[in-house]
Design an enzyme around this catalytic site. Structure first.
Site, short mmCIF file in Angstrom:
data_model
loop_
_atom_site.label_atom_id
_atom_site.label_comp_id
_atom_site.label_asym_id
_atom_site.label_seq_id
_atom_site.Cartn_x
_atom_site.Cartn_y
_atom_site.Cartn_z
N GLU A 61 -1.45 -2.42 -8.52
CA GLU A 61 -2.66 -2.81 -7.80
C GLU A 61 -3.25 -1.57 -7.16
O GLU A 61 -2.57 -0.56 -6.98
CB GLU A 61 -2.35 -3.90 -6.76
N HIS B 141 -4.46 -5.27 -2.13
CA HIS B 141 -5.58 -5.12 -1.21
C HIS B 141 -6.68 -6.14 -1.50
O HIS B 141 -6.89 -6.53 -2.65
CB HIS B 141 -6.17 -3.71 -1.32
N SER C 26 0.85 -1.19 0.00
CA SER C 26 0.00 0.00 0.00
C SER C 26 0.89 1.24 0.00
O SER C 26 1.73 1.40 -0.88
CB SER C 26 -0.97 -0.04 1.19
#
Length: 323
Positions: A225, A290, A132
């Protein structure tokens, strides 16, 4: 040093890519730093994650940023000096074997701006594991110091047995983590490609372009992503990567999860339309990122992507196994 993902052992594009400097694998009893380079960690989830690390045989060392509840701003785990200081202290301390980040959120790029890079020159690489917002940290250490790392679950988001098992395998048994299969992968452009693994969260990659910690995708197998982004924003960030030159010479692309970003068919359409004409192998929906059931993905490791089979085979273990 500046990492060059396009470098191969013989100097030719089709030769075996050369992995970045790999840190030693972790062993039972190793002390690992737990800190935040970004937002405050959920303390209940942190406590659970620390217990999980202990059950795995590791000794977590909790740094102040991991327990800061937002003393500067609610969305930052302390001020920039605290977060950068924790990270550098963990890397300089010979008694710390690596860093498993507590959480993501926002703030890693501010942390990078506060790091004294000169103070880290010459250090042997250590494990850096997270995803992230931590994408910015992993990319920076590859670009500035030439370190390999792991895009992986974090202490507050171990993701259950599947995801945490994938992390532990990469951290402690890297020889067993050489082949990764993506069972839900959709082939958008077939073929095989060799290159250095890189990438991560799309927002972080696009917002790092133009900085001294961006690692362009030339010669690389790029992971992208995302979560909780409108479809037009995904399109806009991919367009930014194209227009900036970031994608020039990319060898292959792995689309990971795009959680809550819209209908899967439309995400595939956007990926194919924005990336398909690059003429490189391209898959979507690899279970990286995620959304749960995440597999660890190395950054900076020579690998081969088979887009038709939905597999990634590493040419080197992600970490160096210790005797």
């Amino acid at each position: 040093m500046t990492a060059q993902t396009s470098v191969t052992e013989s100097g030719f594009p089709n030769a075996r890519p050369r992995s970045l400097a790999r840190p030693p694998a972790l062993r039972p009893g190793d002390r690992v730093a737990v800190l935040s380079a970004s937002s405050p960690a959920n303390q209940a989830e942190l406590a659970v994650g620390l217990d999980v690390l202990r059950f795995a045989g590791l000794e977590p060392v909790v740094f102040p940023s991991a327990t800061d509840g937002g003393s500067m701003r609610r969305y930052l785990a302390g001020d920039d000096k605290l977060r950068a200081g924790d990270l550098c202290a963990a890397l300089i301390d010979p008694g710390i074997a690596g860093v498993i980040f507590a959480t993501g959120g926002y703030g890693a790029q501010r942390t990078l701006a506060a790091i004294d890079w000169a103070g880290l020159d010459g250090l042997p690489p250590k494990v850096l594991a997270g995803y992230s917002d931590v994408t910015a940290i992993l990319e920076a250490f590859a670009a500035r110091l030439g370190w390999a790392s792991l895009h992986s679950p974090m202490v507050t988001s171990t993701g259950g047995p599947y995801s945490f098992g994938s992390l532990l395998r990469a951290l402690m048994r890297p020889a067993d983590a050489m082949t990764t299969r993506y069972p839900a992968a959709v082939t958008l452009a077939g073929g095989t490609a060799r290159g250095i693994t890189l990438g991560g969260n799309l927002t972080l990659l696009s917002s790092s372009v133009g900085t001294d910690t961006s690692l362009p995708a030339r010669g690389g197998i790029l992971l992208i992503e995302e979560e909780h982004e409108e479809k037009y924003r995904v399109d806009r960030m991919l367009t930014q990567l194209r227009r900036s030159g970031y994608l020039d010479g990319v060898a292959g692309i792995i689309g990971g999860t795009f959680t809550d970003c819209g209908e899967p068919a439309l995400i595939e359409e956007i990926l194919a339309e924005r990336l398909g004409d690059l003429g490189v192998p391209l898959i979507a929906w690899a279970n990286i990122g995620h959304g749960g059931h995440q597999q660890a993905y190395p950054i900076g490791i020579a690998a081969e992507l088979d887009a038709d089979a939905g597999t990634l085979v590493l040419l080197d273990p992600p970490l160096v196994q210790q005797s």
